[in-house]
Design an enzyme around this catalytic site. Sequence first.
Site, short mmCIF file in Angstrom:
data_model
loop_
_atom_site.label_atom_id
_atom_site.label_comp_id
_atom_site.label_asym_id
_atom_site.label_seq_id
_atom_site.Cartn_x
_atom_site.Cartn_y
_atom_site.Cartn_z
N ILE A 64 0.89 -1.16 0.00
CA ILE A 64 0.00 0.00 0.00
C ILE A 64 0.93 1.21 0.00
CG2 ILE A 64 -0.20 -0.16 2.55
CD1 ILE A 64 -2.94 1.13 2.39
N SER A 65 0.69 2.17 -0.88
CA SER A 65 1.61 3.32 -1.02
C SER A 65 1.63 4.17 0.24
CB SER A 65 1.16 4.19 -2.20
OG SER A 65 1.13 3.45 -3.40
#
Length: 214
Positions: A64-65
């Site tokens: 997940i960024s």
Amino acid sequence: MRQDTFRHQGLRRQMVAALQKKGITDKTVLEAMNTVPRHLFIGTALESRAYDDVALMIDCEQTISHPSTVAMQTQLLDVHPRMKVLEIGTGSGYQTAVLSTLGATVFTIERQKDLYNKTSQLLRELGYRAQCFYGDGFQGLPGEYHRIIVTCGAPEVPEALMRQLKVGGIMVIPLGDGEQEMLRITKHGEDRSEWQTERFGTYSFVPMLNGKVI
Ligand code: SAH
């Protein structure tokens, strides 16, 4: 079902304050990120770090960024309610949820079958009405989109995506192997000479890969 407690909400406000310090100015983006419970898009083992500005492992060896990356890409995308937005790389679904919260009609593609299954169910359970697809983002999705956001490191700007971007539309795409440069491409006309590219610094994404994974 996991909860969104006052403690989570407090941590989220701190995350948003930190994003403002890092130069995110778009009030609608900050408000959306204040709303979406990021911890619910992360496995329970890493939940305590959900509101730190870090990328975290999700399933299928993907990430997940960073919240600051999501904020930056979303701000560059300049989303308005009812726009058709195509996202490449559903991953955890967090970016998808932020785009939905901004009022966009979101179409999102993931090449990993397990992530597609898990995340499409999660988004449904949490009440986000994004349309999830299992497929190869290099092909995009039939139709025309006001905005396209690529959330994996692309080796090139996919032709199909440029075709599916409406005239007047914007694509935000991290371009390059290993490290990527964040590009915002505005399609002023059908002709390549009318595509304007702006650059917004260096990022590190998982790679955009060809084909689907079963
Ligand atoms: N937007 C996501 C980012 C996840 S990481 C989030 O907020 O969590 C990037 C994702 O892109 C990974 O899940 C990876 O499997 C996916 N991906 C990589 N290449 C792809 C392709 N060609 N088509 C669709 N998805 C792709």
